[in-house]
Design a protein around this motif. Structure first.
Motif, PDB file in Angstrom:
ATOM      1  N   PRO A 143      44.823  45.520  39.220  1.00  0.00           N
ATOM      2  CA  PRO A 143      43.647  44.651  39.394  1.00  0.00           C
ATOM      3  C   PRO A 143      43.253  43.918  38.111  1.00  0.00           C
ATOM      4  N   ALA A 144      43.368  44.600  36.969  1.00  0.00           N
ATOM      5  CA  ALA A 144      43.015  43.963  35.693  1.00  0.00           C
ATOM      6  C   ALA A 144      43.965  42.813  35.382  1.00  0.00           C
ATOM      7  N   LYS A 145      45.242  42.985  35.697  1.00  0.00           N
ATOM      8  CA  LYS A 145      46.222  41.922  35.458  1.00  0.00           C
ATOM      9  C   LYS A 145      45.938  40.714  36.341  1.00  0.00           C
ATOM     10  N   GLN A 146      45.597  40.991  37.618  1.00  0.00           N
ATOM     11  CA  GLN A 146      45.295  39.895  38.534  1.00  0.00           C
ATOM     12  C   GLN A 146      44.043  39.139  38.100  1.00  0.00           C
ATOM     13  N   ALA A 147      43.036  39.856  37.603  1.00  0.00           N
ATOM     14  CA  ALA A 147      41.813  39.195  37.138  1.00  0.00           C
ATOM     15  C   ALA A 147      42.095  38.298  35.944  1.00  0.00           C
ATOM     16  N   ALA A 148      42.958  38.758  35.040  1.00  0.00           N
ATOM     17  CA  ALA A 148      43.259  37.977  33.841  1.00  0.00           C
ATOM     18  C   ALA A 148      44.101  36.742  34.150  1.00  0.00           C
ATOM     19  N   LYS A 149      44.767  36.691  35.320  1.00  0.00           N
ATOM     20  CA  LYS A 149      45.631  35.572  35.671  1.00  0.00           C
ATOM     21  C   LYS A 149      44.855  34.402  36.290  1.00  0.00           C
ATOM     22  N   LEU A 150      43.564  34.629  36.590  1.00  0.00           N
ATOM     23  CA  LEU A 150      42.774  33.554  37.206  1.00  0.00           C
ATOM     24  C   LEU A 150      42.651  32.350  36.263  1.00  0.00           C
ATOM     25  N   GLU A 151      42.762  31.188  36.833  1.00  0.00           N
ATOM     26  CA  GLU A 151      42.540  29.937  36.080  1.00  0.00           C
ATOM     27  C   GLU A 151      41.137  29.425  36.382  1.00  0.00           C
ATOM     28  N   PRO A 152      40.322  29.172  35.361  1.00  0.00           N
ATOM     29  CA  PRO A 152      38.924  28.726  35.592  1.00  0.00           C
ATOM     30  C   PRO A 152      38.827  27.486  36.474  1.00  0.00           C
ATOM     31  N   LYS A 208      42.613  38.697  27.575  1.00  0.00           N
ATOM     32  CA  LYS A 208      42.634  40.081  27.124  1.00  0.00           C
ATOM     33  C   LYS A 208      41.291  40.759  27.362  1.00  0.00           C
ATOM     34  N   GLN A 209      40.202  40.022  27.110  1.00  0.00           N
ATOM     35  CA  GLN A 209      38.863  40.584  27.322  1.00  0.00           C
ATOM     36  C   GLN A 209      38.591  40.804  28.820  1.00  0.00           C
ATOM     37  N   ILE A 210      39.023  39.842  29.658  1.00  0.00           N
ATOM     38  CA  ILE A 210      38.847  39.987  31.099  1.00  0.00           C
ATOM     39  C   ILE A 210      39.623  41.203  31.604  1.00  0.00           C
ATOM     40  N   ARG A 211      40.849  41.346  31.111  1.00  0.00           N
ATOM     41  CA  ARG A 211      41.670  42.495  31.512  1.00  0.00           C
ATOM     42  C   ARG A 211      41.000  43.797  31.089  1.00  0.00           C
ATOM     43  N   ARG A 212      40.423  43.790  29.887  1.00  0.00           N
ATOM     44  CA  ARG A 212      39.787  44.990  29.367  1.00  0.00           C
ATOM     45  C   ARG A 212      38.536  45.368  30.174  1.00  0.00           C
ATOM     46  N   ILE A 213      37.814  44.374  30.683  1.00  0.00           N
ATOM     47  CA  ILE A 213      36.613  44.647  31.489  1.00  0.00           C
ATOM     48  C   ILE A 213      36.969  45.490  32.701  1.00  0.00           C
ATOM     49  N   PHE A 214      38.014  45.079  33.431  1.00  0.00           N
ATOM     50  CA  PHE A 214      38.367  45.790  34.663  1.00  0.00           C
ATOM     51  C   PHE A 214      39.075  47.111  34.376  1.00  0.00           C
ATOM     52  N   MET A 215      39.782  47.189  33.281  1.00  0.00           N
ATOM     53  CA  MET A 215      40.388  48.473  32.898  1.00  0.00           C
ATOM     54  C   MET A 215      39.302  49.477  32.527  1.00  0.00           C
ATOM     55  N   LEU A 216      38.232  48.990  31.866  1.00  0.00           N
ATOM     56  CA  LEU A 216      37.110  49.859  31.526  1.00  0.00           C
ATOM     57  C   LEU A 216      36.397  50.359  32.770  1.00  0.00           C
ATOM     58  N   GLN A 217      36.285  49.501  33.788  1.00  0.00           N
ATOM     59  CA  GLN A 217      35.633  49.911  35.024  1.00  0.00           C
ATOM     60  C   GLN A 217      36.376  51.088  35.666  1.00  0.00           C
ATOM     61  N   GLY A 218      37.692  50.957  35.796  1.00  0.00           N
ATOM     62  CA  GLY A 218      38.493  52.041  36.377  1.00  0.00           C
ATOM     63  C   GLY A 218      38.455  53.299  35.537  1.00  0.00           C
TER      64      GLY A 218
END
Length: 408
Positions: free
Chosen positions: A392-401, A315-325
């Protein structure tokens, strides 16, 4: 500053090796800004054009016209008093309408004759704003009957203030020698210029008595009654009230909106079409936001994996990229408003864009900003920019470390 906001700003304005991302971010901001600015300027011009055209139409026409199905109204004095009592009515004046021929030593032209009461007409009609010389009070001067004509008609007949023209009425009389039309001499006492060729080339004003004498009407007959209202946008409601007050048939009232419905519907459609076309520019800007964020996700795959390994949630990762846009959208929209309003004020103040004379009803670009349009533009731009961040935010949040760091 929150964790998501700090990372979003850091990524958005990257330096050194990731400077290319910053360039793309700036291009995205400019794309949104140009789209918003274009919308603001074009819609302001369309609003100004519509307002200018409306003012000129209402300059020579009343807000509401009351007429009779019989073709004319007799005993109009009582009707005038009744109409004056309707709420929203600010002025009432009778008028006579007829089509006839005007001639001088230099030309002949068909004209529309309007018989008016100078004192009351000056309160209902605003044509005095467009007078080049003279005015309604001059119509009542002693001597030869006065007439007010448009500047184009004056050029066609080759006359000016103080010159004579002849009016020939089709309603003549039968004599032993056949049908003889009525011809009367008039002295030009006023010339106006609205900028609308249809009015300036064919509309003439005389007093009610002069019109009756020319047409052979009795003293109590008029074509109809013109009415001015306090709010021109509610003219249709006032027209309905007047019809109800007079008891309906044979009387009926029409507002300026009814009489020019096709014209203003076409202007509204044109404004909507221009708005849709220019919104596509903002849409292109929003697509550049998608490009920026997708490239950023690809560039920052390792960083995202590290953040998630350290405890950052999807959720935080998704929020980072949504904030950028969203930041790109806010900055772009703000710059667009500054640019659009600035250009609008420059056009309004210096009028450096000239329109071809004789083609348009004005010489300069009219600018009128409507706050409703501005709010819609701002909200639409922000919504489009926000929607561009979702993928893009959804794709970023789907990454597996583990997958992202496996080959690092």
């Amino acid at each position: 500053m929150k964790f998501e906001s700090f990372i979003a700003l850091r990524y958005l304005f990257a330096r050194r090796q990731q400077s290319f991302i910053s360039v793309i971010s700036i291009i995205s901001v400019l794309g949104v800004a140009l789209g918003v600015a274009s919308l603001i300027v074009v819609l302001a011009v369309m609003n100004g054009f519509t307002e200018d055209l409306r003012d000129k139409i209402l300059g020579v026409n009343a807000h509401v016209i009351t007429m009779s199905a019989a073709g004319n109204i007799s005993g109009y004095a009582e009707l005038t008093k009744e109409i004056e009592g309707v709420s929203g009515v600010t002025g009432v004046t009778p008028f006579i309408y007829s089509e006839l021929m005007a001639s001088s030593s230099q030309g002949v032209k068909g004209v529309i004759l309007r018989g008016v009461q100078p004192k009351s007409a000056d309160k209902v009609l605003t044509i005095r704003k467009y007078m080049i010389d003279g005015g309604f009070p001059e119509l009542e001067r002693k001597g030869l009957p006065g007439i007010i004509i448009g500047n184009e008609l004056a050029k066609r007949l080759g006359v000016g203030i103080g010159r004579r023209i002849n009016l020939l009425s089709p309603s003549g009389k039968k004599t032993s020698q056949g049908f003889v039309p009525r011809v009367r001499n008039f002295r030009v006492v006023g010339i106006y210029k609205t900028g609308m060729w249809e009015y300036d080339s064919s509309l003439a004003f005389v007093t009610l008595n002069s019109a009756r004498e020319l047409l052979g009407w009795n003293d109590s007959k008029v074509t109809g009654i013109e009415v001015s209202v306090s709010d021109v946008n509610n003219a249709d409601k006032v027209a309905k009230k007047i019809t109800e007050k007079l008891g309906g048939y044979p009387f009926y009232s029409r507002s300026w909106m009814d009489m020019n419905a096709n014209l203003f519907a076409a202007l509204k459609l044109e404004k909507t079409a221009m708005g849709v076309i220019l919104t596509l520019i903002v849409l292109v800007g929003s697509f550049s936001i998608i490009t920026t964020l997708v490239m950023l996700v690809m560039e920052k795959t390792r960083d995202i994996a590290v953040l998630m390994s350290m405890g950052a949630t999807k959720k935080q990762i998704r929020r980072i990229f949504m904030l950028q846009g969203t930041i790109i959208g806010v900055v772009g929209t703000a710059l667009g408003f500054a640019l659009g309003l600035g250009v609008g004020e420059l056009l309004k103040k210096y009028q450096f864009v000239e329109l071809p004379k004789g083609v348009y009803s004005m010489d300069k670009l009219p600018i009128i900003h409507d706050w409703t349009d501005l709010v819609i533009i701002g909200v639409s731009a922000m919504v489009l920019c926000f929607l561009a961040t979702l993928y893009p935010a959804k794709q970023a949040a789907k990454l597996e470390p583990a997958d992202a760091l496996r080959y690092e």
